[in-house]
Design a protein around this motif. Sequence first.
Motif, PDB file in Angstrom:
ATOM      1  N   ARG A  63      -6.656   4.125  89.571  1.00 43.25           N
ATOM      2  CA  ARG A  63      -8.032   3.917  89.135  1.00 43.25           C
ATOM      3  C   ARG A  63      -8.974   4.132  90.298  1.00 43.25           C
ATOM      4  O   ARG A  63      -8.591   4.086  91.462  1.00 43.25           O
ATOM      5  N   ASP A  64     -10.213   4.396  89.955  1.00 42.73           N
ATOM      6  CA  ASP A  64     -11.285   4.425  90.932  1.00 42.73           C
ATOM      7  C   ASP A  64     -12.432   3.602  90.355  1.00 42.73           C
ATOM      8  O   ASP A  64     -12.216   2.852  89.390  1.00 42.73           O
ATOM      9  N   ASP A  65     -13.622   3.728  90.896  1.00 40.67           N
ATOM     10  CA  ASP A  65     -14.747   2.911  90.416  1.00 40.67           C
ATOM     11  C   ASP A  65     -15.269   3.351  89.054  1.00 40.67           C
ATOM     12  O   ASP A  65     -16.077   2.653  88.449  1.00 40.67           O
ATOM     13  N   GLN A  66     -14.815   4.495  88.570  1.00 38.43           N
ATOM     14  CA  GLN A  66     -15.335   5.038  87.321  1.00 38.43           C
ATOM     15  C   GLN A  66     -14.352   4.997  86.156  1.00 38.43           C
ATOM     16  O   GLN A  66     -14.769   4.935  85.005  1.00 38.43           O
ATOM     17  N   ALA A  67     -13.044   5.082  86.434  1.00 40.09           N
ATOM     18  CA  ALA A  67     -12.087   5.240  85.338  1.00 40.09           C
ATOM     19  C   ALA A  67     -10.676   4.833  85.756  1.00 40.09           C
ATOM     20  O   ALA A  67     -10.376   4.689  86.938  1.00 40.09           O
ATOM     21  N   THR A  85      -2.741   7.306  70.104  1.00 44.50           N
ATOM     22  CA  THR A  85      -3.687   6.481  69.355  1.00 44.50           C
ATOM     23  C   THR A  85      -4.060   5.252  70.185  1.00 44.50           C
ATOM     24  O   THR A  85      -3.298   4.817  71.049  1.00 44.50           O
ATOM     25  N   VAL A  86      -5.245   4.717  69.890  1.00 44.39           N
ATOM     26  CA  VAL A  86      -5.678   3.438  70.453  1.00 44.39           C
ATOM     27  C   VAL A  86      -6.135   2.592  69.282  1.00 44.39           C
ATOM     28  O   VAL A  86      -7.002   2.997  68.508  1.00 44.39           O
ATOM     29  N   THR A 129     -12.429   2.909  75.545  1.00 45.52           N
ATOM     30  CA  THR A 129     -11.425   3.743  74.877  1.00 45.52           C
ATOM     31  C   THR A 129     -12.056   4.776  73.942  1.00 45.52           C
ATOM     32  O   THR A 129     -11.399   5.760  73.601  1.00 45.52           O
ATOM     33  N   ASP A 130     -13.302   4.573  73.540  1.00 41.50           N
ATOM     34  CA  ASP A 130     -13.975   5.572  72.700  1.00 41.50           C
ATOM     35  C   ASP A 130     -14.246   6.860  73.479  1.00 41.50           C
ATOM     36  O   ASP A 130     -14.420   7.920  72.890  1.00 41.50           O
ATOM     37  N   ALA A 131     -14.297   6.766  74.803  1.00 38.38           N
ATOM     38  CA  ALA A 131     -14.572   7.926  75.645  1.00 38.38           C
ATOM     39  C   ALA A 131     -13.315   8.446  76.332  1.00 38.38           C
ATOM     40  O   ALA A 131     -13.389   9.221  77.278  1.00 38.38           O
ATOM     41  N   LEU A 132     -12.138   8.039  75.867  1.00 41.08           N
ATOM     42  CA  LEU A 132     -10.868   8.465  76.444  1.00 41.08           C
ATOM     43  C   LEU A 132     -10.734   9.984  76.332  1.00 41.08           C
ATOM     44  O   LEU A 132     -11.048  10.572  75.305  1.00 41.08           O
ATOM     45  N   ASP A 133     -10.267  10.610  77.405  1.00 43.22           N
ATOM     46  CA  ASP A 133     -10.064  12.056  77.432  1.00 43.22           C
ATOM     47  C   ASP A 133      -8.591  12.323  77.712  1.00 43.22           C
ATOM     48  O   ASP A 133      -8.016  11.716  78.612  1.00 43.22           O
ATOM     49  N   ALA A 134      -7.970  13.200  76.924  1.00 45.84           N
ATOM     50  CA  ALA A 134      -6.549  13.512  77.087  1.00 45.84           C
ATOM     51  C   ALA A 134      -6.380  15.022  77.253  1.00 45.84           C
ATOM     52  O   ALA A 134      -7.008  15.812  76.556  1.00 45.84           O
ATOM     53  N   ARG A 135      -5.505  15.393  78.198  1.00 41.46           N
ATOM     54  CA  ARG A 135      -5.241  16.806  78.469  1.00 41.46           C
ATOM     55  C   ARG A 135      -3.752  16.986  78.751  1.00 41.46           C
ATOM     56  O   ARG A 135      -3.158  16.201  79.484  1.00 41.46           O
ATOM     57  N   THR A 142      -2.313  13.929  80.809  1.00 37.65           N
ATOM     58  CA  THR A 142      -3.208  13.174  81.683  1.00 37.65           C
ATOM     59  C   THR A 142      -4.309  12.559  80.846  1.00 37.65           C
ATOM     60  O   THR A 142      -4.981  13.253  80.082  1.00 37.65           O
ATOM     61  N   LEU A 143      -4.483  11.243  80.988  1.00 34.84           N
ATOM     62  CA  LEU A 143      -5.545  10.517  80.299  1.00 34.84           C
ATOM     63  C   LEU A 143      -6.542  10.013  81.320  1.00 34.84           C
ATOM     64  O   LEU A 143      -6.160   9.541  82.396  1.00 34.84           O
ATOM     65  N   ARG A 144      -7.805  10.097  80.970  1.00 30.92           N
ATOM     66  CA  ARG A 144      -8.881   9.493  81.756  1.00 30.92           C
ATOM     67  C   ARG A 144      -9.593   8.532  80.832  1.00 30.92           C
ATOM     68  O   ARG A 144     -10.137   8.933  79.806  1.00 30.92           O
ATOM     69  N   VAL A 145      -9.559   7.246  81.198  1.00 32.83           N
ATOM     70  CA  VAL A 145     -10.207   6.216  80.396  1.00 32.83           C
ATOM     71  C   VAL A 145     -11.320   5.614  81.246  1.00 32.83           C
ATOM     72  O   VAL A 145     -11.041   4.870  82.194  1.00 32.83           O
ATOM     73  N   PRO A 146     -12.588   5.928  80.936  1.00 35.49           N
ATOM     74  CA  PRO A 146     -13.686   5.412  81.756  1.00 35.49           C
ATOM     75  C   PRO A 146     -13.802   3.893  81.657  1.00 35.49           C
ATOM     76  O   PRO A 146     -13.447   3.294  80.636  1.00 35.49           O
ATOM     77  N   LEU A 147     -14.296   3.306  82.734  1.00 37.81           N
ATOM     78  CA  LEU A 147     -14.612   1.887  82.686  1.00 37.81           C
ATOM     79  C   LEU A 147     -15.789   1.688  81.746  1.00 37.81           C
ATOM     80  O   LEU A 147     -16.704   2.516  81.705  1.00 37.81           O
ATOM     81  N   ALA A 148     -15.774   0.604  80.997  1.00 40.59           N
ATOM     82  CA  ALA A 148     -16.902   0.267  80.132  1.00 40.59           C
ATOM     83  C   ALA A 148     -18.093  -0.091  81.022  1.00 40.59           C
ATOM     84  O   ALA A 148     -17.917  -0.560  82.158  1.00 40.59           O
TER      85      ALA A 148
END
Length: 168
Positions: A63-67, A85-86, A129-135, A142-148
């Motif tokens: 993780r970092d400060d964003q995701a 799925t989430v 989780t609504d902004a989750l990005d999967a590639r 690879t998933l990127r899940v931003p911090l709320a």
Amino acid sequence: MKGRDLAGRIERARECDIHASEGRSKEMLARSGALGDLDRLLHQLTHTAAPADGAFIPADAWRDDQALYLQFDLPGMDPAGIDLTVERGTLTLTAQRPSPVPEGAQPVLAERPTGRFTRRLTLSDALDTDALDARYDNGVLTLRVPLAAHAKPRKIAITGGERKQLTA
């Protein structure tokens, strides 16, 4: 009895619940709230034992400060056979790899696991989780899940401040 214990351990390994982050300083172990939830997620990923049959989806997370970032090894999987799925804070990854051995053929060597694979992770409410990005590239999902927004560090302005002289 031994088989039942093994089945329970396999199920617990597949349906993980996170506890604390390793690889961080000891102060991370005592965190609570949103950051503690993220640390528990990282711990879940790093401390899940592989089931005895080898049918396990290996993962890395950071993780970092964003995701929060998650990577799952799914070599040889058709992206159409991967389901992500989430629901109510639980991320479920399911993938299927069919046997490459044609029907009627006799396998000589079969080391690569085939069938259906599932990995479940409990996500923190500090993640959007609504902004989750999967590639999926080169066998790695690879998933990127931003911090709320409520979980991101923010600067708070201080107002007021007329100076008053104290009298005795």
